[in-house]
Design a protein around this motif. Structure first.
Motif, PDB file in Angstrom:
ATOM      1  N   GLU A  79       0.826  -1.205   0.000  1.00 20.65           N
ATOM      2  CA  GLU A  79       0.000   0.000   0.000  1.00 20.65           C
ATOM      3  C   GLU A  79       0.863   1.259   0.000  1.00 20.65           C
ATOM      4  OE1 GLU A  79      -2.530  -0.320   3.382  1.00 20.65           O
ATOM      5  OE2 GLU A  79      -3.694  -2.012   2.573  1.00 20.65           O
ATOM      6  N   ALA A  82       2.305   1.729  -3.439  1.00 25.87           N
ATOM      7  CA  ALA A  82       1.278   2.243  -4.351  1.00 25.87           C
ATOM      8  C   ALA A  82       1.081   3.740  -4.141  1.00 25.87           C
ATOM      9  CB  ALA A  82      -0.037   1.492  -4.147  1.00 25.87           C
ATOM     10  N   GLU A  92      -1.684   5.812 -10.670  1.00 30.90           N
ATOM     11  CA  GLU A  92      -2.500   5.182  -9.643  1.00 30.90           C
ATOM     12  C   GLU A  92      -2.558   3.687  -9.888  1.00 30.90           C
ATOM     13  OE1 GLU A  92      -6.882   5.644  -7.480  1.00 30.90           O
ATOM     14  OE2 GLU A  92      -6.375   6.860  -9.245  1.00 30.90           O
ATOM     15  N   VAL A  93      -2.099   2.923  -8.906  1.00 32.11           N
ATOM     16  CA  VAL A  93      -2.099   1.470  -9.026  1.00 32.11           C
ATOM     17  C   VAL A  93      -2.691   0.865  -7.771  1.00 32.11           C
ATOM     18  CG1 VAL A  93      -0.087   1.369 -10.552  1.00 32.11           C
ATOM     19  CG2 VAL A  93       0.250   1.266  -8.076  1.00 32.11           C
ATOM     20  N   SER A  94      -3.178  -0.354  -7.904  1.00 25.43           N
ATOM     21  CA  SER A  94      -3.647  -1.119  -6.760  1.00 25.43           C
ATOM     22  C   SER A  94      -2.441  -1.748  -6.070  1.00 25.43           C
ATOM     23  CB  SER A  94      -4.602  -2.213  -7.230  1.00 25.43           C
ATOM     24  OG  SER A  94      -4.770  -3.198  -6.234  1.00 25.43           O
ATOM     25  N   SER A  96      -2.172  -4.615  -5.299  1.00 31.39           N
ATOM     26  CA  SER A  96      -1.992  -5.926  -5.927  1.00 31.39           C
ATOM     27  C   SER A  96      -1.076  -5.865  -7.145  1.00 31.39           C
ATOM     28  CB  SER A  96      -3.356  -6.503  -6.331  1.00 31.39           C
ATOM     29  OG  SER A  96      -3.963  -5.705  -7.342  1.00 31.39           O
ATOM     30  N   GLN A  97      -0.773  -4.656  -7.622  1.00 33.54           N
ATOM     31  CA  GLN A  97       0.132  -4.475  -8.761  1.00 33.54           C
ATOM     32  C   GLN A  97       1.560  -4.220  -8.306  1.00 33.54           C
ATOM     33  OE1 GLN A  97      -3.061  -1.642 -10.687  1.00 33.54           O
ATOM     34  NE2 GLN A  97      -1.480  -2.043 -12.224  1.00 33.54           N
TER      35      GLN A  97
END
Length: 399
Positions: A79, A82, A92-94, A96-97
């Motif tokens: 987090e 990100a 902007e990424v999750s 999970s990426q």
């Protein structure tokens, strides 16, 4: 008796890291009592901020950190990465990426393993960090170097990339700020390269490890911010090592499209599993905590940058482009070659580096480690007094 089976041919062809080799030699000479000043290692000389160390100490008291955790990284750190990616790269990424890796090197290795197939060509702007071609080769790819000299501030153009592109080209390495040159692509230059890569469906491996170390009001524009549509074919690699003086903590990461991160995550689940949890807790503190000390580090690097550029420029035969990022200077020293210094006439920068170490007791990395001969890399991530003394030794040697 049957002869033993051979070692891996692939690994046998991989060369030792030139920068680490020179640094190890310098340290060995220091241990032997030689007053060697080393510009070899890309490692800040500052202590890791105390609040980061405190966070790691607190983590040691929590038994949860003694266990296996998710191979892709602690959720809190993913987090935080990100959030940093949005803040500094405009993407902007999750969480999970994001995959947390054992330093930036593992992220680089896994990025090539993720997007390169046997026989693929990877465009590699030169001068380049010494690990890139080896990591490409380990992925069974072929590095195709595209050289830009001091006259271009060591930055390649779209025209050069297009001239090197073939039907086998599948990826491009993009590094800004650069190791080894300290060059920073402008927003316009970055946009042009990103648009070209998107046009031809080429993966971009963008190493952003030095993105927070820029000077003279310059900003390192991320290629995914300059060209948002490039995010679908870009893997960003980064880490806490350089900005926060955390080289030995070994925490890096890769960020990319969900399908690429899934593939890389599968690899890491077998390769190394989770990064040391205590180090991950320290990285969370570094990214989410106050940036005051990181800014102080940057200001110190800027001061040293100005000093080393000024002093190296006083040496006749040395051309010093002004680096606007990272903590390296990459002088063109072709004007020193073919001339006699202390009874020795070097014809390559490798021979010149050996001469400098022997006669001035100064360790530098020759250009052969990063591409063509005729250049030297000096890291200015060392104490001010030592930095000045080392350059003055060079001034006396080449006077």
């Amino acid at each position: 008796m049957t002869e033993r089976a051979p070692l891996s041919r692939k690994l046998s062809n991989i060369a030792e890291s030139a920068t680490l080799k020179v640094d190890a030699k310098a340290k060995a000479l220091k241990t032997a009592g030689k007053p060697v000043i080393s510009y070899a290692a890309g490692e800040p000389d500052f202590a890791t901020p105390q609040f980061v160390v405190n966070a790691a100490a607190e983590a040691l008291a929590d038994p949860a950190n003694y266990r296996y955790t998710p191979a892709a990284g602690l959720p809190e750190l993913r987090e935080a990465v990100a959030a940093k990616t949005l803040r500094d790269s405009g993407l902007e990424v999750s969480p999970s990426q994001v995959i947390v890796t054992n330093g930036g090197k593992q992220a680089v290795y896994q990025a090539f393993q993720t997007v390169v197939n046997p026989g693929d060509e990877v465009l590699l702007p030169a001068p380049y960090w010494t690990t890139y071609p080896e990591a490409i080769a380990l992925a069974d790819g072929t590095p195709v170097t595209v050289f830009a000299g001091a006259d271009q501030d060591y930055k390649v153009t779209v025209e050069q990339l297009e001239a090197a592109r073939t039907e086998r080209t599948t990826a491009l390495v993009f590094v800004s700020p650069s190791n080894p040159t300290g060059s920073v692509y402008t927003a316009e230059e970055t946009r042009a390269i990103g648009e070209w890569a998107v046009e031809h469906g080429i993966w971009i491996i963008s190493d952003e490890i030095y993105q927070n170390l820029t000077y003279e009001g310059v900003t390192a524009t991320s290629i995914v911010e300059a060209v948002p549509e490039a995010a679908a074919q870009t893997i960003l690699v980064n880490g806490v090592a350089k900005t926060y003086a955390m080289t030995g903590w070994r925490v890096g990461w890769m960020v990319g499209p969900a399908d690429a991160i899934k593939v890389a995550g599968n690899l890491q689940s077998h390769l190394s599993s989770n990064v040391n949890n205590v180090a991950q807790r320290g990285a969370i503190a570094a990214l989410a905590g106050p940036q005051t000390e990181a800014e102080q580090f940057r200001e110190a690097f800027d001061r040293r940058r100005q000093l080393i550029v000024s002093e190296l420029s006083k040496i006749d035969g040395v051309r010093v482009p002004n680096p606007l990022g990272a903590f390296y200077v990459y002088p063109d020293v072709q004007g020193l070659l073919g001339r006699s210094w202390g009874g020795v006439t070097p014809t390559t920068s490798l021979e010149l580096a050996d001469l400098i170490l022997e006669q001035a007791e100064v360790a530098v990395v020759p250009g052969e480690a990063f591409g063509p001969s005729g250049y030297l890399r000096l890291s200015y991530a060392l104490a001010d007094d030592a930095l000045l003394e080392g350059v003055q030794r060079l001034q006396r040697l080449f006077s």
